[in-house]
Motif scaffolding. Structure first.
Motif, PDB file in Angstrom:
ATOM      1  N   UNK A  54       0.845  -1.201   0.000  1.00  0.00           N
ATOM      2  CA  UNK A  54       0.000   0.000   0.000  1.00  0.00           C
ATOM      3  C   UNK A  54       0.864   1.228   0.000  1.00  0.00           C
ATOM      4  N   UNK A  56       2.531   4.102  -2.593  1.00  0.00           N
ATOM      5  CA  UNK A  56       2.793   4.752  -3.876  1.00  0.00           C
ATOM      6  C   UNK A  56       2.032   4.055  -4.997  1.00  0.00           C
ATOM      7  N   UNK A  57       1.529   4.843  -5.912  1.00  0.00           N
ATOM      8  CA  UNK A  57       0.652   4.286  -6.926  1.00  0.00           C
ATOM      9  C   UNK A  57       1.259   4.280  -8.310  1.00  0.00           C
ATOM     10  N   UNK A  67       2.490  -0.991  -7.983  1.00  0.00           N
ATOM     11  CA  UNK A  67       1.991  -1.457  -6.696  1.00  0.00           C
ATOM     12  C   UNK A  67       3.116  -1.286  -5.679  1.00  0.00           C
ATOM     13  N   UNK A 152      -4.016  -1.258 -12.270  1.00  0.00           N
ATOM     14  CA  UNK A 152      -4.001  -1.772 -10.895  1.00  0.00           C
ATOM     15  C   UNK A 152      -4.924  -0.883 -10.080  1.00  0.00           C
TER      16      UNK A 152
ATOM     17  N   UNK B  59      -2.766   9.836  -5.316  1.00  0.00           N
ATOM     18  CA  UNK B  59      -3.372   8.503  -5.278  1.00  0.00           C
ATOM     19  C   UNK B  59      -2.666   7.691  -4.200  1.00  0.00           C
ATOM     20  N   UNK B  60      -3.413   6.828  -3.561  1.00  0.00           N
ATOM     21  CA  UNK B  60      -2.843   5.856  -2.628  1.00  0.00           C
ATOM     22  C   UNK B  60      -3.532   4.538  -2.921  1.00  0.00           C
ATOM     23  N   UNK B  61      -2.743   3.476  -3.034  1.00  0.00           N
ATOM     24  CA  UNK B  61      -3.370   2.206  -3.425  1.00  0.00           C
ATOM     25  C   UNK B  61      -2.792   1.037  -2.654  1.00  0.00           C
ATOM     26  N   UNK B  62      -3.632   0.048  -2.419  1.00  0.00           N
ATOM     27  CA  UNK B  62      -3.148  -1.200  -1.836  1.00  0.00           C
ATOM     28  C   UNK B  62      -2.683  -2.137  -2.941  1.00  0.00           C
ATOM     29  N   UNK B  63      -2.970  -1.760  -4.158  1.00  0.00           N
ATOM     30  CA  UNK B  63      -2.729  -2.645  -5.291  1.00  0.00           C
ATOM     31  C   UNK B  63      -4.036  -3.159  -5.846  1.00  0.00           C
ATOM     32  N   UNK B  64      -5.028  -3.318  -4.965  1.00  0.00           N
ATOM     33  CA  UNK B  64      -6.325  -3.789  -5.465  1.00  0.00           C
ATOM     34  C   UNK B  64      -7.376  -2.694  -5.447  1.00  0.00           C
ATOM     35  N   UNK B  66      -8.059   1.725  -4.832  1.00  0.00           N
ATOM     36  CA  UNK B  66      -7.340   2.995  -4.869  1.00  0.00           C
ATOM     37  C   UNK B  66      -8.052   4.042  -4.027  1.00  0.00           C
ATOM     38  N   UNK B  74       0.352  11.493   2.724  1.00  0.00           N
ATOM     39  CA  UNK B  74       0.727  10.310   1.934  1.00  0.00           C
ATOM     40  C   UNK B  74       1.637   9.394   2.751  1.00  0.00           C
TER      41      UNK B  74
END
Lengths: 387, 74
Positions: A54, A56-57, A67, A152, B59-64, B66, B74
């Motif tokens: 979780x 950085x995008x 990811x 993603x 943006x902040x994401x877990x990978x699955x 957002x 951040x």
């Protein structure tokens, strides 16, 4: 931490290929891979992951494609403190020439850990292990050579197609053309996560469904035909002459008893019962082929989560011609996305939303008439109630 | 101030207000839900994406899935 990694070394034993061997080769070039092996040893010792995820995008302007991965003990493993994954969108059908593959590998050796995964479960080229500083330079160089990041997060994941007419005689439509067109059309949806959760489009050229569209995509197109199987009786005779047991292996295994062997000839005696299972075609490819009036069935709502049960797709449009510019298909997909975006809860896939709100509400919203093919097993149970 | 700029400002204000209440990262849907009475849903989504381009949101994401947040969170 000491350099010995006895538990990881166990994975080098045996006659099969070992990723540990490959990691050790890569470790001679990249310090990050040395640390990676140690991290894995630690995770085996403690029986839990040593990674945080979780954060950085992506690269500038992109909301997907990267990811974030961070090691839990960066002081101990400084070379993998940030070890992000990049997803590079794959070409339709995964067709590359060696020059393209060398280009990707050279870029990745220069900017990242050198480790790749061809291909990840998303279908993308996975580049494993990038520092935060190298993300943008890697992307820039990939872009210069014509590559783009895949999806993603809560976006349209990289649309995926089987090899289709590129290599397969059974392709009922141009899967490669359709997926290329969709990828180009929905760049915004691919790179800027706008949805409640992830969503996927897949295209399989025939019911063999080599890319598992029926199980792994929210919106799938699977090739089919409206007319009848084409049977070449001369080729059937050749199979019989070579002692291929047509009756036992093909006719007896037709799930709907649609074909019969009549005086040495293979005949589709009940064409209306053929469910396009592909069994006979797969076993006698020289003698049996799909029909000529080809197109696709559109299905919706598959997902394969790890924790909750997997869901297979449901038929939405039994037959549609698939031809450029694919307007009808794209309009349908947009309507579905609109409904899902409007009504879906956060982290709710299309299948779950249809289940929660009911199939009638879904069909009404996207303006599709119910039809018998939507019933899962029409002859066994015509009274399937949605929601 | 153009309509687009005004909406972007509203979005940033929304994040500033809600970031003080414990959470720092939000789904797009959270923002759209609160602002859709005053603005079109698509316009809000566009404004949020524009904010990520000019760096006022990240943006902040877990990978699955957002989420969005202010750069300082951040």
């Amino acid at each position: 931490m000491e350099d010995k990694t006895p538990m990881v070394d166990e994975l080098e034993k045996g006659p099969w290929p070992s990723y540990v061997k490959e990691l050790k080769r890569a470790a001679k070039k990249h310090d990050s891979v040395k640390d990676l092996i140690k991290v894995q040893e630690r995770s085996f010792q403690r029986k839990m992951t040593q990674w945080k995820h979780g954060g950085i995008v992506g690269v500038k302007g992109y909301g997907g494609g990267v990811i974030g991965r961070y090691v839990q003990n960066p002081e101990e493993f400084p070379n993998v403190a940030a070890f992000h994954t990049m997803r590079v969108n794959h070409p339709s059908g995964w067709f590359y020439d060696t020059k393209a593959l060398r280009t990707i590998c050279d870029i990745w050796d220069k900017h990242g850990s050198g480790m790749t995964n061809f291909h990840g479960s998303t279908g993308d080229i996975i580049l494993l292990g990038c520092t935060t500083e190298e993300l943008q330079p890697t992307f820039d160089e990939l872009s210069e050579h014509g590559f783009d990041l895949g999806g993603s997060g809560s976006d349209l994941r990289s649309p995926t197609a089987c090899v289709g007419p590129g290599r397969c005689e059974w392709a009922c439509f141009d899967t490669l053309g359709l997926i290329y067109d969709i990828t180009k059309t929905y760049q915004m949806e691919l790179h800027r996560p706008p949805y409640p959760y992830k969503t996927k489009i897949k295209a399989s050229g025939c019911p063999n469904d080599c890319v598992a569209a029926i199980a792994r995509s929210d919106f799938s197109l699977i090739g089919t035909w409206r007319d009848n199987l084409r049977i070449d009786q001369n080729a059937v005779k050749e199979y019989a002459d070579k002692k291929f047991d047509i009756q036992r292996l093909v006719v007896a295994k037709c799930p709907t008893e649609a074909i019969e062997l009549v005086k040495g000839k293979l005949e589709l005696t009940h064409p209306e019962d053929c469910v396009r299972c592909m069994h006979c075609i797969n076993l006698m490819p020289k003698a049996i082929r799909p029909g000529v009036d080809t197109g696709a069935t559109i299905l919706v709502g598959a997902k394969a989560p790890i924790i909750h049960g997997a869901v297979l797709s449901t038929v939405l449009i039994p037959f549609i011609k698939v031809q450029p510019p694919y307007t009808e298909i794209k309009q349908l997909w947009e309507k579905i996305m609109e409904w899902w975006d409007e009504n879906g809860k956060t982290r709710e896939r299309l299948a779950e939303l249809i289940d929660r709100m009911g199939m009638p509400a879904f069909l009404k919203a996207i303006d599709v008439e119910p039809c018998p093919q939507m019933v899962n097993t029409p002859r066994a149970n015509p009274y399937f109630f949605w929601g | 101030m153009s309509n687009d700029e005004e909406l972007k400002q509203k979005v940033i204000e929304w994040f500033q207000k809600h970031s003080k209440e414990g959470h720092t990262k939000f789904y797009m849907k959270d923002v759209v839900h609160d602002l859709c009475g005053q603005y079109e849903k698509r316009a809000i989504q566009k404004a949020m994406n524009d904010c990520t381009v000019d760096g006022t949101l990240k943006y902040w994401s877990t990978g699955s899935s957002t989420m969005f947040c202010l750069p300082e969170n951040f």
